[in-house]
Scaffold this motif. Structure first.
Motif, PDB file in Angstrom:
ATOM      1  N   ALA A  19       0.843  -1.206   0.000  1.00  0.00           N
ATOM      2  CA  ALA A  19       0.000   0.000   0.000  1.00  0.00           C
ATOM      3  C   ALA A  19       0.870   1.246   0.000  1.00  0.00           C
ATOM      4  O   ALA A  19       0.626   2.219  -0.691  1.00  0.00           O
ATOM      5  CB  ALA A  19      -0.885   0.009   1.252  1.00  0.00           C
ATOM      6  N   GLY A  20       1.931   1.147   0.843  1.00  0.00           N
ATOM      7  CA  GLY A  20       2.784   2.324   1.029  1.00  0.00           C
ATOM      8  C   GLY A  20       3.302   2.348   2.441  1.00  0.00           C
ATOM      9  O   GLY A  20       3.368   1.297   3.101  1.00  0.00           O
ATOM     10  N   PHE A  21       3.595   3.547   2.921  1.00  0.00           N
ATOM     11  CA  PHE A  21       4.329   3.665   4.175  1.00  0.00           C
ATOM     12  C   PHE A  21       3.816   4.744   5.097  1.00  0.00           C
ATOM     13  O   PHE A  21       3.272   5.758   4.643  1.00  0.00           O
ATOM     14  CB  PHE A  21       5.795   3.992   3.873  1.00  0.00           C
ATOM     15  CG  PHE A  21       6.503   2.898   3.142  1.00  0.00           C
ATOM     16  CD1 PHE A  21       6.445   2.812   1.753  1.00  0.00           C
ATOM     17  CD2 PHE A  21       7.197   1.932   3.845  1.00  0.00           C
ATOM     18  CE1 PHE A  21       7.080   1.777   1.071  1.00  0.00           C
ATOM     19  CE2 PHE A  21       7.837   0.897   3.177  1.00  0.00           C
ATOM     20  CZ  PHE A  21       7.771   0.818   1.792  1.00  0.00           C
ATOM     21  N   HIS A  22       4.018   4.507   6.360  1.00  0.00           N
ATOM     22  CA  HIS A  22       4.049   5.530   7.409  1.00  0.00           C
ATOM     23  C   HIS A  22       5.499   5.591   7.824  1.00  0.00           C
ATOM     24  O   HIS A  22       5.997   4.689   8.506  1.00  0.00           O
ATOM     25  CB  HIS A  22       3.144   5.144   8.588  1.00  0.00           C
ATOM     26  CG  HIS A  22       1.712   5.478   8.379  1.00  0.00           C
ATOM     27  ND1 HIS A  22       0.729   5.198   9.312  1.00  0.00           N
ATOM     28  CD2 HIS A  22       1.057   6.080   7.344  1.00  0.00           C
ATOM     29  CE1 HIS A  22      -0.441   5.631   8.874  1.00  0.00           C
ATOM     30  NE2 HIS A  22      -0.273   6.155   7.691  1.00  0.00           N
ATOM     31  N   PHE A  23       6.207   6.613   7.326  1.00  0.00           N
ATOM     32  CA  PHE A  23       7.629   6.742   7.635  1.00  0.00           C
ATOM     33  C   PHE A  23       7.823   7.411   8.989  1.00  0.00           C
ATOM     34  O   PHE A  23       7.106   8.351   9.357  1.00  0.00           O
ATOM     35  CB  PHE A  23       8.344   7.570   6.566  1.00  0.00           C
ATOM     36  CG  PHE A  23       8.450   6.904   5.226  1.00  0.00           C
ATOM     37  CD1 PHE A  23       7.815   7.456   4.115  1.00  0.00           C
ATOM     38  CD2 PHE A  23       9.180   5.743   5.064  1.00  0.00           C
ATOM     39  CE1 PHE A  23       7.905   6.846   2.869  1.00  0.00           C
ATOM     40  CE2 PHE A  23       9.289   5.124   3.829  1.00  0.00           C
ATOM     41  CZ  PHE A  23       8.643   5.676   2.732  1.00  0.00           C
ATOM     42  N   ASN A  24       8.791   6.898   9.737  1.00  0.00           N
ATOM     43  CA  ASN A  24       9.239   7.475  11.006  1.00  0.00           C
ATOM     44  C   ASN A  24      10.512   6.718  11.372  1.00  0.00           C
ATOM     45  O   ASN A  24      11.037   5.964  10.548  1.00  0.00           O
ATOM     46  CB  ASN A  24       8.170   7.295  12.107  1.00  0.00           C
ATOM     47  CG  ASN A  24       7.628   5.875  12.137  1.00  0.00           C
ATOM     48  OD1 ASN A  24       8.389   4.908  12.266  1.00  0.00           O
ATOM     49  ND2 ASN A  24       6.318   5.731  11.988  1.00  0.00           N
ATOM     50  N   ASP A  25      11.031   6.906  12.557  1.00  0.00           N
ATOM     51  CA  ASP A  25      12.189   6.122  12.975  1.00  0.00           C
ATOM     52  C   ASP A  25      11.995   5.685  14.423  1.00  0.00           C
ATOM     53  O   ASP A  25      11.134   6.244  15.140  1.00  0.00           O
ATOM     54  CB  ASP A  25      13.495   6.922  12.801  1.00  0.00           C
ATOM     55  CG  ASP A  25      14.662   6.003  12.423  1.00  0.00           C
ATOM     56  OD1 ASP A  25      15.608   6.471  11.756  1.00  0.00           O
ATOM     57  OD2 ASP A  25      14.615   4.798  12.785  1.00  0.00           O
ATOM     58  N   SER A  26      12.769   4.687  14.829  1.00  0.00           N
ATOM     59  CA  SER A  26      12.603   4.166  16.194  1.00  0.00           C
ATOM     60  C   SER A  26      13.846   3.422  16.619  1.00  0.00           C
ATOM     61  O   SER A  26      14.617   2.969  15.785  1.00  0.00           O
ATOM     62  CB  SER A  26      11.400   3.221  16.237  1.00  0.00           C
ATOM     63  OG  SER A  26      11.531   2.253  15.200  1.00  0.00           O
ATOM     64  N   LYS A  27      14.024   3.318  17.924  1.00  0.00           N
ATOM     65  CA  LYS A  27      15.168   2.570  18.471  1.00  0.00           C
ATOM     66  C   LYS A  27      14.670   1.366  19.259  1.00  0.00           C
ATOM     67  O   LYS A  27      15.337   0.348  19.322  1.00  0.00           O
ATOM     68  CB  LYS A  27      15.979   3.490  19.392  1.00  0.00           C
ATOM     69  CG  LYS A  27      17.332   2.914  19.794  1.00  0.00           C
ATOM     70  CD  LYS A  27      18.308   4.018  20.155  1.00  0.00           C
ATOM     71  CE  LYS A  27      19.660   3.404  20.518  1.00  0.00           C
ATOM     72  NZ  LYS A  27      20.272   2.709  19.337  1.00  0.00           N
ATOM     73  N   TYR A  28      13.509   1.476  19.815  1.00  0.00           N
ATOM     74  CA  TYR A  28      12.995   0.409  20.693  1.00  0.00           C
ATOM     75  C   TYR A  28      11.626  -0.088  20.210  1.00  0.00           C
ATOM     76  O   TYR A  28      11.492  -1.186  19.692  1.00  0.00           O
ATOM     77  CB  TYR A  28      12.910   0.907  22.139  1.00  0.00           C
ATOM     78  CG  TYR A  28      14.225   1.454  22.627  1.00  0.00           C
ATOM     79  CD1 TYR A  28      14.433   2.833  22.728  1.00  0.00           C
ATOM     80  CD2 TYR A  28      15.279   0.612  22.942  1.00  0.00           C
ATOM     81  CE1 TYR A  28      15.657   3.343  23.136  1.00  0.00           C
ATOM     82  CE2 TYR A  28      16.505   1.109  23.357  1.00  0.00           C
ATOM     83  CZ  TYR A  28      16.692   2.484  23.453  1.00  0.00           C
ATOM     84  OH  TYR A  28      17.901   2.985  23.842  1.00  0.00           O
TER      85      TYR A  28
END
Ligand code: LRH
Ligand code: MN
Length: 430
Positions: free
Chosen positions: A278-287
């Motif tokens: 479908a596509g993306f929800h872009f973000n970033d994470s460490k945990y």
């Protein structure tokens, strides 16, 4: 009349930075030409790239512990659209925003559509919300929504999603994103098979309510707020559901919705192969689902995801039409600055992936030249594409340095004067 940044200020600030920019651009042009790459083609591709801003991301975010609102917070969707338009004005890479219902619901939806049109914005996928109870809502979603054991709760959730489609149709959206919090906190609390069947039964009703040119985006998430089982916990469950529902059901990948160290780029490759990305929800994470700024923690991972996307684009993978959206929570930064920086980081990963010599990579892979192949891929990531990104912005009337112009404009201060502070802060993500 509410304050808007003057295009003259952008031109003025660009003029100050132009000669340095042209220097760096010419140097990169020569570097790429030595590898037979045409920088103009890259700028053209990047200029056509876009990632949608989340309307819920322009307000200060929070956690279950607390939310510390900043000055000049948007008071509602019309303020949020203004801020989304400012992000687009300076970066020229966020022409659309993704709305969330009922957070963005207003009495007259055509007024919203008109306000967005006037600001030069369009709407990407509309997001439904059956993970919170609204004031006056007859039945609670405490124990689930589309997969709730009680048919009347499931029906209430289906009706909400059909209403979201109606609102989205008036806004010009072409997709509905469904993320549900349904799951359990104790082994035995729910029948793991039955809840999936109930989810399919409910979502099939939503699918039948889709206009012909719409798609349904199913968003999986490993955990939270459920902490033992989640009905749509991973790409496997999402793909099973999409294939059971029909050809217009697709799987949306929120980067933060996976266990640490999961190979997300391989999940993307599989969903592309199935024709169901479908596509993306872009973000970033460490945990966990930290919803941090895209590219802030692991820009190499973002690059590897775009390597799969550019590869699919290059070989014209069947059914490949991903929707790119940000989904972040800005707890300690100015949300506008974070969203501008994040949109630029997503465009950066795309540009870096465009630089990969795919023919040479394929040959190295065929020869099992592991390090050779890795170096060819990494070469894209290690190239500073900032001049390409800046030139694509400049040619479309954006800022060479969006954050510098934003700070120079005192936009936040002006909005603080225009938008009286909303009394009392409460915890929660928005
Ligand atoms: C769930 C999620 C979903 C949204 C919400 C704001 O974690 O990623 O996409 O509806 O965040
Ligand atoms: Mn999301």
């Amino acid at each position: 009349m509410s304050y808007r940044i003057a295009d003259a200020l952008i031109a003025e600030e660009n003029a100050k930075k132009l000669s340095a920019h042209e220097d760096e651009y010419a140097a990169l042009q020569r570097k790429l030409a030595r590898s037979g790459l045409d920088i103009e083609r890259m700028v053209g591709k990047v200029a056509g790239f876009g990632v949608a801003t989340p309307t819920w991301g322009v307000g200060t975010g929070g956690t279950r512990f607390a939310r510390f609102p900043g000055p000049g917070e948007p008071r509602g969707i019309f303020d949020k659209l203004e801020d989304c338009a400012t992000i687009q004005q300076l970066t020229r890479v966020t022409p659309a925003c993704s709305p969330h219902v009922p957070w963005d619901k207003v009495a007259d939806i055509s007024e919203l559509a008109e306000a967005a049109r006037a600001l030069g914005l369009s709407f990407d996928a509309v997001n439904s919300n059956t993970f919170q109870d609204q004031p006056g809502q007859p039945l609670s979603y405490k124990f689930g929504s589309l997969a709730h054991s009680d048919r009347s709760v499931r029906q209430q959730a289906v009706a909400h999603n059909l209403e979201c489609i109606e609102i989205g149709r008036k806004l010009g959206s072409k997709a509905l994103t469904v993320w549900i919090a349904d799951g359990s906190n104790f082994p035995g609390q729910s029948n793991l098979n039955r809840v999936f069947d109930l989810y399919l039964e409910s979502t099939a009703e939503i699918y039948r309510g889709l206009p012909d040119d719409w798609r349904l985006f199913l968003e999986h998430k490993l955990y939270e707020p459920a902490f033992y089982s989640t009905v749509i916990a991973d790409w496997g469950s999402s793909l099973m559901a999409a294939q059971a529902l029909g050809p217009r059901a697709h799987c949306l990948v929120d980067l933060g919705h996976h266990a640490p160290n999961v190979n997300i780029e391989q999940i993307v490759a599989r969903l592309i192969r199935a024709g169901r990305l479908a596509g993306f929800h872009f973000n970033d994470s460490k945990y966990g689902d930290d919803d941090l700024d895209s590219g802030a923690i692991d820009p190499f991972r973002l690059f590897l995801v775009f390597n799969e996307l550019v590869d699919a684009e290059a070989r014209k993978a069947p059914g490949f039409a991903p929707a790119y959206m940000l989904d972040q929570s800005h707890n300690v930064t100015d949300p506008i600055e974070s969203l501008m920086q994040s949109a630029i980081e997503v465009a950066r990963a795309y540009a870096q992936a465009l630089l990969v010599d795919r023919a040479a990579l394929e040959a190295a892979q065929a020869d099992n030249d592991a390090l050779g192949a890795h170096r060819l891929l990494k070469a894209g990531f290690l190239t500073d594409v900032a001049p390409i990104l800046a030139e694509a912005r400049r040619r479309r009337g954006g800022a060479l340095d969006p954050i510098a112009v934003y700070r120079k404009s005192n936009y936040r201060l002006r909005k603080t004067e225009e938008r009286p502070a909303v009394a009392g802060s409460r915890s929660g993500i928005v």
